[in-house]
Design a protein around this motif. Sequence first.
Motif, mmCIF file in Angstrom:
data_model
loop_
_atom_site.group_PDB
_atom_site.id
_atom_site.type_symbol
_atom_site.label_atom_id
_atom_site.label_comp_id
_atom_site.label_asym_id
_atom_site.label_seq_id
_atom_site.Cartn_x
_atom_site.Cartn_y
_atom_site.Cartn_z
ATOM 1 N N PRO A 44 64.399 -22.088 42.098
ATOM 2 C CA PRO A 44 63.133 -22.825 42.125
ATOM 3 C C PRO A 44 62.398 -22.669 40.801
ATOM 4 N N ALA A 45 61.307 -23.380 40.665
ATOM 5 C CA ALA A 45 60.490 -23.291 39.452
ATOM 6 C C ALA A 45 60.017 -21.855 39.218
ATOM 7 N N ALA A 46 59.789 -21.109 40.289
ATOM 8 C CA ALA A 46 59.309 -19.721 40.166
ATOM 9 C C ALA A 46 60.337 -18.804 39.508
ATOM 10 N N THR A 47 61.568 -19.249 39.337
ATOM 11 C CA THR A 47 62.572 -18.473 38.611
ATOM 12 C C THR A 47 62.091 -18.190 37.195
ATOM 13 N N LEU A 48 61.213 -19.029 36.704
ATOM 14 C CA LEU A 48 60.626 -18.806 35.383
ATOM 15 C C LEU A 48 60.017 -17.405 35.286
ATOM 16 N N LEU A 49 59.434 -16.911 36.362
ATOM 17 C CA LEU A 49 58.822 -15.577 36.342
ATOM 18 C C LEU A 49 59.868 -14.493 36.111
ATOM 19 N N VAL A 50 61.039 -14.636 36.722
ATOM 20 C CA VAL A 50 62.127 -13.668 36.506
ATOM 21 C C VAL A 50 62.626 -13.785 35.073
ATOM 22 N N ARG A 51 62.773 -15.023 34.586
ATOM 23 C CA ARG A 51 63.213 -15.221 33.199
ATOM 24 C C ARG A 51 62.232 -14.599 32.218
ATOM 25 N N SER A 76 60.193 -12.073 32.718
ATOM 26 C CA SER A 76 60.290 -10.616 32.813
ATOM 27 C C SER A 76 61.546 -10.099 32.116
ATOM 28 N N VAL A 77 62.696 -10.615 32.500
ATOM 29 C CA VAL A 77 63.969 -10.149 31.953
ATOM 30 C C VAL A 77 64.076 -10.470 30.464
ATOM 31 N N GLY A 78 63.771 -11.685 30.094
ATOM 32 C CA GLY A 78 63.893 -12.092 28.696
ATOM 33 C C GLY A 78 62.978 -11.320 27.772
ATOM 34 N N THR A 79 61.736 -11.125 28.188
ATOM 35 C CA THR A 79 60.769 -10.405 27.350
ATOM 36 C C THR A 79 61.172 -8.949 27.153
ATOM 37 N N VAL A 138 67.534 -16.329 27.561
ATOM 38 C CA VAL A 138 66.970 -16.259 28.912
ATOM 39 C C VAL A 138 65.534 -16.786 28.906
ATOM 40 N N LEU A 139 64.728 -16.370 27.935
ATOM 41 C CA LEU A 139 63.356 -16.869 27.850
ATOM 42 C C LEU A 139 63.315 -18.386 27.725
ATOM 43 N N ALA A 140 64.198 -18.944 26.909
ATOM 44 C CA ALA A 140 64.243 -20.390 26.704
ATOM 45 C C ALA A 140 64.851 -21.124 27.899
ATOM 46 N N GLY A 141 65.584 -20.405 28.719
ATOM 47 C CA GLY A 141 66.281 -21.076 29.821
ATOM 48 C C GLY A 141 67.459 -21.887 29.318
ATOM 49 N N LEU A 142 68.117 -21.391 28.293
ATOM 50 C CA LEU A 142 69.265 -22.062 27.683
ATOM 51 C C LEU A 142 70.506 -21.193 27.860
ATOM 52 N N LEU A 143 71.532 -21.745 28.486
ATOM 53 C CA LEU A 143 72.765 -21.002 28.779
ATOM 54 C C LEU A 143 72.430 -19.692 29.507
ATOM 55 N N VAL A 173 71.659 -17.615 40.336
ATOM 56 C CA VAL A 173 70.923 -18.857 40.594
ATOM 57 C C VAL A 173 70.704 -19.720 39.360
ATOM 58 N N GLY A 174 70.885 -19.168 38.183
ATOM 59 C CA GLY A 174 70.651 -19.939 36.969
ATOM 60 C C GLY A 174 69.197 -19.871 36.540
ATOM 61 N N ALA A 175 68.824 -20.758 35.639
ATOM 62 C CA ALA A 175 67.533 -20.688 34.957
ATOM 63 C C ALA A 175 66.352 -21.209 35.758
ATOM 64 N N GLY A 176 66.599 -21.989 36.769
ATOM 65 C CA GLY A 176 65.503 -22.561 37.543
ATOM 66 C C GLY A 176 65.105 -23.930 37.043
ATOM 67 N N ARG A 177 64.221 -24.539 37.811
ATOM 68 C CA ARG A 177 63.811 -25.924 37.573
ATOM 69 C C ARG A 177 63.163 -26.129 36.211
#
Length: 161
Positions: A14-21, A23-26, A73-78, A143-147
């Motif tokens: 879901p779009a909320a996957t951004l929050l995990v990205r 956290s992990v990416g930062t 991960v932060l960018a949601g790319l690959l 789940v991948g990067a999210g919406r």
Amino acid sequence: MIKHLRKMLETEGPAATLLVRLSVGTVFLSEGLQKFIYPAELGAGRFVKIGIPWPEATGPFVGVVEIVCGALVLAGLLTRVAAAPLVINMVVALVSTKLPILLGRDILGFHVRKLPHYGFWSMAHEARTDWAMLLGALFLVVVGAGRWSIDMRLARRRSAP
């Protein structure tokens, strides 16, 4: 080839996957940069103290992996591809730094550091960030990067006729 690329980019998140990205990416981007900013404390010097083989090479290598994969991960790319090495990174961190704390002694060439207590509760306390990053990276692999990601945009573009 295109089918495999599409599968890597597709996401059930879901779009909320951004929050995990975020956290992990930062965390990984920051930790990777610090391996170069403070090499004696957090890079090769720390790897020497832990007992990681070839610390002069593995310290910078891990730093680059954390920077590149954290940024992806932060960018949601690959994202799935970038999260996989981070999972490996965290497994190595847990084995090399937390297993000695659990056992209260050096093991497998990895050195236990001086702490007031050893055993399960001491290890659990010391492993809290490692565990959170491992589970966050595993989540992204599954789940991948999210919406709200570049991966989703690319997957939509690839599936359009």
